[in-house]
Design an enzyme around this catalytic site. Structure first.
Site, PDB file in Angstrom:
ATOM      1  N   HIS A   9      -2.596  38.783   7.731  1.00  0.00           N
ATOM      2  CA  HIS A   9      -3.661  37.796   7.603  1.00  0.00           C
ATOM      3  C   HIS A   9      -3.904  37.051   8.903  1.00  0.00           C
ATOM      4  O   HIS A   9      -5.028  36.921   9.357  1.00  0.00           O
ATOM      5  CB  HIS A   9      -3.336  36.799   6.483  1.00  0.00           C
ATOM      6  N   LEU A  70       2.075  40.850   0.242  1.00  0.00           N
ATOM      7  CA  LEU A  70       2.944  41.063  -0.911  1.00  0.00           C
ATOM      8  C   LEU A  70       2.232  41.799  -2.031  1.00  0.00           C
ATOM      9  O   LEU A  70       2.882  42.468  -2.836  1.00  0.00           O
ATOM     10  CB  LEU A  70       3.496  39.733  -1.421  1.00  0.00           C
ATOM     11  N   GLY A  73      -4.361  41.720  -2.853  1.00  0.00           N
ATOM     12  CA  GLY A  73      -5.338  40.644  -2.970  1.00  0.00           C
ATOM     13  C   GLY A  73      -6.643  41.044  -2.311  1.00  0.00           C
ATOM     14  O   GLY A  73      -6.847  42.188  -1.903  1.00  0.00           O
ATOM     15  N   HIS A  75      -7.911  40.432   0.581  1.00  0.00           N
ATOM     16  CA  HIS A  75      -7.869  40.929   1.966  1.00  0.00           C
ATOM     17  C   HIS A  75      -7.528  42.420   2.009  1.00  0.00           C
ATOM     18  O   HIS A  75      -8.123  43.171   2.784  1.00  0.00           O
ATOM     19  CB  HIS A  75      -6.871  40.134   2.801  1.00  0.00           C
TER      20      HIS A  75
END
Length: 118
Positions: A9, A70, A73, A75
């Site tokens: 990110h 993890l 999501g 992104h």
């Protein structure tokens, strides 16, 4: 030639990058290691386009992208595929494999469980 992008990110905090860069260093230290770069979605450099351009310039023709998330999501599900699409259009000769997010790998899940119970 093979290459790897560790995609995260990004953060304004420079210390945030250390674990991802440590993974890149461990890959680079292996015998016959592929070329490896870290790339970030936002807030720090290099971005995905810059990191992949460096790898293509080195002669990489097979690229693996490991999302350092993890889970799957937005992104990993939306932003990364859009970046890969632009790259594939720019470099049609490049074979690109996007791996599942690192946190979804069974070995990572086992490690997380082990760490929690130490």
């Amino acid at each position: 030639m093979k290459g790897i992008v560790l995609f995260g990110h990004g953060s304004r905090d420079a210390a945030w990058r250390q674990p991802i860069e440590a993974v890149a260093a461990r890959i680079a230290a292996q015998a016959d290691a592929p070329a490896v770069r870290c790339a970030y979605l936002e807030l720090c450099a290099p971005d995905f386009a810059t990191a992949t351009a460096e790898l293509v310039e080195l002669g990489v023709t097979e690229l693996r992208v490991l999302p350092m998330f993890l889970g799957m999501g937005r992104h990993a599900r939306e932003d990364l595929p859009a970046l890969v699409h632009v790259l594939q259009e720019r470099c049609p000769h490049l074979s690109i494999q996007v791996l599942p997010p690192v946190g979804e790998h069974p070995g990572a899940l086992d490690l997380f469980a082990q760490l929690a119970t130490l």
